[in-house]
Design a protein around this motif. Structure first.
Motif, PDB file in Angstrom:
ATOM      1  N   GLU A 163     -36.712 -15.183  -1.135  1.00 48.57           N
ATOM      2  CA  GLU A 163     -35.459 -15.700  -1.411  1.00 48.57           C
ATOM      3  C   GLU A 163     -35.401 -16.445  -2.823  1.00 48.57           C
ATOM      4  OE1 GLU A 163     -32.750 -15.448  -0.102  1.00 48.57           O
ATOM      5  OE2 GLU A 163     -33.762 -13.976   1.253  1.00 48.57           O
ATOM      6  N   ALA A 164     -36.624 -17.114  -3.099  1.00 47.97           N
ATOM      7  CA  ALA A 164     -36.751 -17.952  -4.319  1.00 47.97           C
ATOM      8  C   ALA A 164     -36.812 -16.819  -5.483  1.00 47.97           C
ATOM      9  CB  ALA A 164     -37.910 -18.704  -4.423  1.00 47.97           C
ATOM     10  N   ALA A 165     -37.488 -15.653  -5.338  1.00 48.68           N
ATOM     11  CA  ALA A 165     -37.500 -14.675  -6.419  1.00 48.68           C
ATOM     12  C   ALA A 165     -36.094 -14.190  -6.535  1.00 48.68           C
ATOM     13  CB  ALA A 165     -38.389 -13.673  -6.274  1.00 48.68           C
ATOM     14  N   LEU A 166     -35.316 -13.896  -5.637  1.00 52.26           N
ATOM     15  CA  LEU A 166     -34.170 -13.214  -5.716  1.00 52.26           C
ATOM     16  C   LEU A 166     -33.085 -14.403  -6.471  1.00 52.26           C
ATOM     17  CD1 LEU A 166     -33.643 -11.804  -2.104  1.00 52.26           C
ATOM     18  CD2 LEU A 166     -33.717 -10.357  -4.063  1.00 52.26           C
ATOM     19  N   GLY A 167     -33.215 -15.682  -6.075  1.00 52.67           N
ATOM     20  CA  GLY A 167     -32.399 -16.560  -6.524  1.00 52.67           C
ATOM     21  C   GLY A 167     -32.755 -16.895  -8.053  1.00 52.67           C
ATOM     22  N   ARG A 168     -33.984 -16.806  -8.456  1.00 50.13           N
ATOM     23  CA  ARG A 168     -34.285 -16.966  -9.941  1.00 50.13           C
ATOM     24  C   ARG A 168     -33.681 -15.942 -10.646  1.00 50.13           C
ATOM     25  NH1 ARG A 168     -39.824 -15.833 -13.259  1.00 50.13           N
ATOM     26  NH2 ARG A 168     -38.893 -16.715 -15.476  1.00 50.13           N
ATOM     27  N   PHE A 169     -33.471 -14.734 -10.370  1.00 48.27           N
ATOM     28  CA  PHE A 169     -33.057 -13.575 -11.094  1.00 48.27           C
ATOM     29  C   PHE A 169     -31.627 -13.459 -10.809  1.00 48.27           C
ATOM     30  CE2 PHE A 169     -37.513 -13.248 -11.304  1.00 48.27           C
ATOM     31  CZ  PHE A 169     -37.703 -13.150 -12.656  1.00 48.27           C
ATOM     32  N   GLY A 170     -30.970 -14.130  -9.908  1.00 49.32           N
ATOM     33  CA  GLY A 170     -29.606 -13.788  -9.539  1.00 49.32           C
ATOM     34  C   GLY A 170     -29.316 -12.575  -8.852  1.00 49.32           C
ATOM     35  N   LEU A 171     -30.403 -12.218  -8.015  1.00 50.33           N
ATOM     36  CA  LEU A 171     -30.250 -10.862  -7.438  1.00 50.33           C
ATOM     37  C   LEU A 171     -29.504 -10.958  -6.180  1.00 50.33           C
ATOM     38  CD1 LEU A 171     -33.605  -9.500  -8.464  1.00 50.33           C
ATOM     39  CD2 LEU A 171     -31.408  -8.772  -9.431  1.00 50.33           C
ATOM     40  N   THR A 172     -28.838  -9.797  -5.658  1.00 54.23           N
ATOM     41  CA  THR A 172     -28.301  -9.693  -4.220  1.00 54.23           C
ATOM     42  C   THR A 172     -28.801  -8.365  -3.723  1.00 54.23           C
ATOM     43  OG1 THR A 172     -26.129  -8.962  -4.978  1.00 54.23           O
ATOM     44  CG2 THR A 172     -26.529 -11.321  -4.887  1.00 54.23           C
ATOM     45  N   LEU A 173     -28.744  -8.444  -2.224  1.00 58.04           N
ATOM     46  CA  LEU A 173     -29.033  -7.187  -1.355  1.00 58.04           C
ATOM     47  C   LEU A 173     -27.694  -6.586  -0.888  1.00 58.04           C
ATOM     48  CD1 LEU A 173     -32.395  -8.474   0.172  1.00 58.04           C
ATOM     49  CD2 LEU A 173     -32.100  -7.168  -2.068  1.00 58.04           C
ATOM     50  N   ASP A 174     -26.512  -6.625  -1.610  1.00 60.40           N
ATOM     51  CA  ASP A 174     -25.404  -6.196  -1.073  1.00 60.40           C
ATOM     52  C   ASP A 174     -25.269  -4.803  -1.061  1.00 60.40           C
ATOM     53  OD1 ASP A 174     -25.352  -6.625  -3.828  1.00 60.40           O
ATOM     54  OD2 ASP A 174     -23.196  -6.407  -3.903  1.00 60.40           O
ATOM     55  N   ARG A 175     -26.228  -4.072  -1.880  1.00 62.40           N
ATOM     56  CA  ARG A 175     -26.342  -2.686  -1.919  1.00 62.40           C
ATOM     57  C   ARG A 175     -27.873  -2.399  -1.906  1.00 62.40           C
ATOM     58  NH1 ARG A 175     -24.434  -2.336  -7.463  1.00 62.40           N
ATOM     59  NH2 ARG A 175     -25.001  -4.582  -7.379  1.00 62.40           N
ATOM     60  N   PRO A 176     -27.988  -1.114  -1.306  1.00 67.25           N
ATOM     61  CA  PRO A 176     -29.636  -0.796  -1.213  1.00 67.25           C
ATOM     62  C   PRO A 176     -30.262  -0.635  -2.773  1.00 67.25           C
ATOM     63  CG  PRO A 176     -28.391   1.246  -0.913  1.00 67.25           C
ATOM     64  CD  PRO A 176     -27.057   0.051  -0.823  1.00 67.25           C
ATOM     65  N   VAL A 177     -31.340  -1.030  -2.814  1.00 69.75           N
ATOM     66  CA  VAL A 177     -32.326  -1.336  -4.126  1.00 69.75           C
ATOM     67  C   VAL A 177     -33.091  -0.052  -4.065  1.00 69.75           C
ATOM     68  CG1 VAL A 177     -33.826  -2.694  -5.183  1.00 69.75           C
ATOM     69  CG2 VAL A 177     -31.865  -3.751  -3.904  1.00 69.75           C
ATOM     70  N   LEU A 178     -32.773   0.551  -5.291  1.00 68.17           N
ATOM     71  CA  LEU A 178     -33.858   1.656  -5.880  1.00 68.17           C
ATOM     72  C   LEU A 178     -34.731   0.855  -6.902  1.00 68.17           C
ATOM     73  CD1 LEU A 178     -35.321   4.270  -6.062  1.00 68.17           C
ATOM     74  CD2 LEU A 178     -33.319   5.067  -7.898  1.00 68.17           C
ATOM     75  N   ALA A 179     -36.059   0.750  -6.613  1.00 65.26           N
ATOM     76  CA  ALA A 179     -36.893   0.057  -7.666  1.00 65.26           C
ATOM     77  C   ALA A 179     -37.609   1.261  -8.202  1.00 65.26           C
ATOM     78  CB  ALA A 179     -37.938  -0.667  -6.903  1.00 65.26           C
ATOM     79  N   LEU A 180     -37.541   1.070  -9.569  1.00 67.97           N
ATOM     80  CA  LEU A 180     -38.301   2.259 -10.563  1.00 67.97           C
ATOM     81  C   LEU A 180     -39.535   1.448 -11.211  1.00 67.97           C
ATOM     82  CD1 LEU A 180     -35.282   3.869 -12.022  1.00 67.97           C
ATOM     83  CD2 LEU A 180     -36.408   4.662 -10.082  1.00 67.97           C
ATOM     84  N   CYS A 181     -40.510   2.061 -11.379  1.00 65.65           N
ATOM     85  CA  CYS A 181     -41.607   1.551 -11.863  1.00 65.65           C
ATOM     86  C   CYS A 181     -42.270   2.728 -12.986  1.00 65.65           C
ATOM     87  CB  CYS A 181     -42.908   1.266 -10.624  1.00 65.65           C
ATOM     88  SG  CYS A 181     -42.228   0.138  -9.353  1.00 65.65           S
ATOM     89  N   PRO A 182     -41.648   2.538 -14.023  1.00 61.67           N
ATOM     90  CA  PRO A 182     -41.990   3.848 -14.854  1.00 61.67           C
ATOM     91  C   PRO A 182     -43.238   3.441 -16.032  1.00 61.67           C
ATOM     92  CG  PRO A 182     -40.197   2.262 -15.764  1.00 61.67           C
ATOM     93  CD  PRO A 182     -40.689   1.736 -14.715  1.00 61.67           C
ATOM     94  N   GLY A 183     -43.827   2.326 -15.728  1.00 61.50           N
ATOM     95  CA  GLY A 183     -45.135   2.230 -16.713  1.00 61.50           C
ATOM     96  C   GLY A 183     -46.370   2.806 -15.972  1.00 61.50           C
ATOM     97  N   ALA A 184     -47.457   2.731 -16.902  1.00 62.83           N
ATOM     98  CA  ALA A 184     -48.886   3.043 -16.306  1.00 62.83           C
ATOM     99  C   ALA A 184     -49.793   2.642 -17.255  1.00 62.83           C
ATOM    100  CB  ALA A 184     -48.921   4.517 -16.030  1.00 62.83           C
ATOM    101  N   GLU A 185     -50.535   1.737 -16.938  1.00 64.69           N
ATOM    102  CA  GLU A 185     -51.460   1.173 -17.779  1.00 64.69           C
ATOM    103  C   GLU A 185     -52.670   1.932 -18.285  1.00 64.69           C
ATOM    104  OE1 GLU A 185     -52.599  -2.482 -19.987  1.00 64.69           O
ATOM    105  OE2 GLU A 185     -51.108  -2.150 -18.291  1.00 64.69           O
ATOM    106  N   PHE A 186     -52.645   3.059 -17.689  1.00 66.05           N
ATOM    107  CA  PHE A 186     -53.746   4.219 -18.033  1.00 66.05           C
ATOM    108  C   PHE A 186     -53.328   4.751 -19.381  1.00 66.05           C
ATOM    109  CE2 PHE A 186     -55.367   8.703 -17.908  1.00 66.05           C
ATOM    110  CZ  PHE A 186     -56.597   8.317 -17.679  1.00 66.05           C
ATOM    111  N   GLY A 187     -52.219   5.241 -19.557  1.00 70.24           N
ATOM    112  CA  GLY A 187     -51.534   5.884 -20.868  1.00 70.24           C
ATOM    113  C   GLY A 187     -50.593   6.772 -20.615  1.00 70.24           C
ATOM    114  N   GLU A 188     -50.063   7.389 -21.792  1.00 74.41           N
ATOM    115  CA  GLU A 188     -48.947   8.220 -21.796  1.00 74.41           C
ATOM    116  C   GLU A 188     -48.877   9.426 -20.713  1.00 74.41           C
ATOM    117  OE1 GLU A 188     -45.031   8.804 -22.988  1.00 74.41           O
ATOM    118  OE2 GLU A 188     -46.483   7.150 -23.523  1.00 74.41           O
TER     119      GLU A 188
END
Length: 348
Positions: A163-188
């Motif tokens: 809840e603290a993290a949601l509050g800090r970034f002003g995020l709400t869960l009124d709609r389903p969340v798609l999380a995208l993780c497009p990075g990779a430390e390994f490389g391109e």
């Protein structure tokens, strides 16, 4: 039984190491005390593992020898532990348990660690093809059969922290969340193209979802690239959290996701350990060694003749193993996993 684990240096490996901790508790009972000596960045992961008593911060960077510092840390830990289990294969990673005088020092042979480890194991890669098998085997006597079904990493989230993290970034869960993780430390060669991620985001936002982008500070530009590919009106339904959150906040916020799409990365393993519906995109690497360990997972890869190559950059320069993997394939797998949270909302 008091056990010191010398932990790995990568997010995904640290998540997978929880399988070892689970096996140690099963082997020695609930009174087994497990401490993990690892880089400070890993503390948020370890604090979310109930098997770990405490995370001990290791102040040296990846690759640094600094013999005097390792000796000092070892002396500070002297007389505390019955066993040390060293997960990295480097010679230097075995020095602290030696300097601490820990009676039983277990690990794979690695970089010729004779004398440093007195419970030295020879790895049979054919017998233990998965990284978790190589971790788990160190909990048991050499040659022992591993318990089945294999334990899975399972990070525990405190509702107040989330809840603290949601509050800090002003995020709400009124709609389903798609999380995208497009990075990779390994490389391109592990990064699915930004335009493909944007196509997935476009599809899900039109279905009534919101999109949160996760990653490190280095991933912030690709997150912005993805957002800028969305048309006005859809773009506002996304937020780029890459480099803005701490790792602890990223873990807590990922636990809110109705579904996750990720490259083969540390955050992929975090999402799996949070039991989020997950589509993992593979290019130059393979799920046959470090697959995401969860029940609601789909891995997608093209299986081209040149892959998996396990190279950081494509030797042919085309990255076709990722570029030719179309967004429609990922959306299809995503829809099959996540269903319709709009009509059947789930509490994260």
């Amino acid at each position: 039984m008091k056990i010191l684990i010398v932990g790995p240096s990568w997010v995904g490996d640290m998540v997978m190491a929880q399988t070892l901790f689970t096996c140690l508790r099963a082997q020695h009972g609930p009174d087994c005390q497990i401490d993990v000596l690892a880089p400070e960045w890993s503390r948020p992961i370890l604090e979310r593992m109930p098997e770990v008593r405490q995370a001990l911060s290791f102040p040296l960077g990846h690759g640094a020898l600094e013999l005097a510092t390792r000796r000092r840390i070892g002396k500070e830990l002297a007389g505390t532990y019955d066993q040390a289990i060293v997960l990295p294969n480097s010679l230097k990673s075995a020095l602290v348990p030696l300097f601490a005088g820990i009676p039983l020092r277990t690990g794979w042979r690695g970089e010729m660690r004779y004398g440093l480890l007195n419970d030295l194991r020879l790895l049979d890669k054919a017998r233990y093809p998965l990284m978790i098998e190589r971790f788990m085997a160190l909990a048991f006597a050499p040659g022992s059969e591993l318990p089945r079904p294999y334990p899975r990493p399972a990070l525990q989230i405190e509702p107040a922290s989330r809840e603290a993290a949601l509050g800090r970034f002003g995020l709400t869960l009124d709609r389903p969340v798609l999380a995208l993780c497009p990075g990779a430390e390994f490389g391109e060669s592990k990064r699915w193209p930004a335009e493909h991620y944007a196509a997935v985001a476009d599809e899900k936002i039109r279905q009534g979802w919101q999109v949160w982008l996760f990653g490190s500070k280095k991933d912030h530009p690709v997150g912005e690239d993805i957002r800028q590919r969305l048309i006005p009106g859809l773009r506002e339904e996304s937020i780029n959290l890459s480099g803005e959150t701490s790792l602890a906040e990223a873990i807590d916020l990922l636990s809110c996701a109705a579904a996750v799409v990720s490259n083969d990365s540390g955050l992929m393993h975090v999402a799996a350990a949070l039991d989020r519906p997950l589509v993992a995109v593979y290019g130059s690497t393979s799920p046959s060694f470090t697959p995401p360990l969860a029940t609601r997972v789909e891995t997608v890869q093209l299986g081209l003749e040149c892959s998996p190559c396990f190279e950081r950059t494509c030797r042919f320069g085309h990255y076709n193993c990722l570029r030719e993997l179309q967004p429609a394939m990922v959306v299809s797998r995503l829809d099959g996993l996540a269903g319709d949270p709009l009509s059947d909302p789930q509490d994260p």
